[in-house]
Design a protein around this motif. Structure first.
Motif: not given
Length: 358
Positions: A191-203
């Motif tokens: 989940l940590i890696g997936a969450s990082q993807r979402v955060e990069k998308a938001r940015f």
């Protein structure tokens, strides 16, 4: 003195005297142009055009005097060739009118016999000058309209580049990060890696919105690129690199390159690297930026799938064409080469003003 010698002459005599004055008129006009010391004096083609028109007016005056009636030819509208501001040409025609009028007064004694040819000559002189001024005004107006249309085309191209490079980049980045998030979720990744993807998308989405606001208000970045290396490293970190490695090497003093040049180079390099990652599916991208006092050179090499050189002529997508337009705007050149299955190479050359203390 000749100006004090009053002679009674008829129309043909005045015509002959005007004919004999051609060389004198041209020499006086050349001196007038030299004295103006403006755009016309510096433009050889414009000088020739005005001198030629002045000689034609003298010919019209001679023909009119011999015919006993006005013989003013309608000048053909010529939009090609030198375009002179009518305000500048008006100064010349005012001087020409004065030159010719003084000679007419010196020749003719204004009495009942010479009044009619004198008035005919002055009328033809006035009409000839007015016709040339009108022609110049219409031609110059068309020239200005062409410039406006050209500027509008350039502005549309610039807006396209701004939207593609500034807004489109971040939206593509966001989309790619969400795709990778979906893949990771389907594979049951942490989940940590997936969450990082979402955060990069938001940015990326936030940056897209910020860039869109900047584009619609100023059609440019809020601030130009100050430090090229820092800006590129920040942009590379936001790219969907996955397992790929991006190496950056910058040589030279960034102060040798104006901020506007660094801004455009940043956008070109960022697009080249994005293409290598997204389309080339590269595992390694090497970027080199070499800055010298008089030039800036960039190379972007990757080990991706490459491409068939024939695909470059198909005109698919606007990324490559936008990169070329940005390079041309800097008076530079962009070269793109590659071999299918063996990676691609992008080269950029930009001339710089140079520094005497370098």
């Amino acid at each position: 003195m000749e100006c004090c010698q009053h002679r009674e002459i008829d129309s043909p005599d005045l015509a002959s005297l005007m004919e004999a004055e051609r060389t004198r008129f041209r020499e006086a006009c050349e001196r007038a142009l030299n004295a103006m010391n403006g755009p016309i004096a510096a433009d050889a083609a414009a000088r020739r055009r005005l001198l030629s028109d002045s000689e034609l007016i003298v010919s019209e005056m001679v023909e009119s005097l011999r015919a006993g009636r006005p013989r003013v030819a309608e000048p053909s509208l010529v939009t090609a060739g030198p375009q002179v501001d009518p305000r500048d040409s008006l100064l010349f025609w005012e001087e020409f009118f004065s030159i010719v009028l003084r000679r007419l007064i010196a020749y003719a004694d204004i009495d009942d016999r010479s009044r009619e040819p004198f008035m005919l000559a002055v009328s033809v002189l006035y009409e000839g000058i007015t016709a040339r001024l009108s022609e110049s005004l219409v031609s110059y107006s068309g020239h200005l309209l062409d410039k406006v249309h050209e500027a509008q085309r350039d502005e549309r191209s610039r807006i396209t580049r701004e939207l593609h490079d500034r807004v489109g980049f971040w939206l593509n980045t966001a989309s790619r990060q969400m795709e990778l998030f979906e893949v990771a979720r389907e594979r049951g990744a942490d989940l940590i890696g997936a969450s990082q993807r979402v955060e990069k998308a938001r940015f990326a989405v936030r940056e897209a919105m910020r860039s869109l606001r900047a584009t619609t208000t100023e059609l440019r970045l809020h601030e130009p690129v100050q430090h090229l290396e820092k800006a590129l490293l920040t942009a590379f970190a936001a790219l969907p690199a996955g397992e790929a490695t991006i190496r950056l090497n910058i040589n030279g003093d960034e102060d040798w390159a104006p901020h506007g040049v660094k801004d455009e180079v940043f956008l070109i390099v960022r697009e080249a690297v994005r293409n290598a990652l997204v389309h080339g599916r590269s595992r390694l991208v090497v970027v080199g930026v070499h800055i010298a006092p008089h030039e800036l050179r960039v190379y972007v090499d990757d080990d991706g799938v490459g491409f068939d050189t024939g695909t470059l002529s198909n005109g698919k997508g606007i990324g490559l064409s936008v990169m070329r337009e940005r390079a041309e705007a800097l008076n530079g050149t962009l070269t793109v080469s590659g071999t299918q299955g063996r990676g691609a190479h992008v080269g950029l050359y930009v001339p710089l003003p140079g520094h005497a203390d370098a």
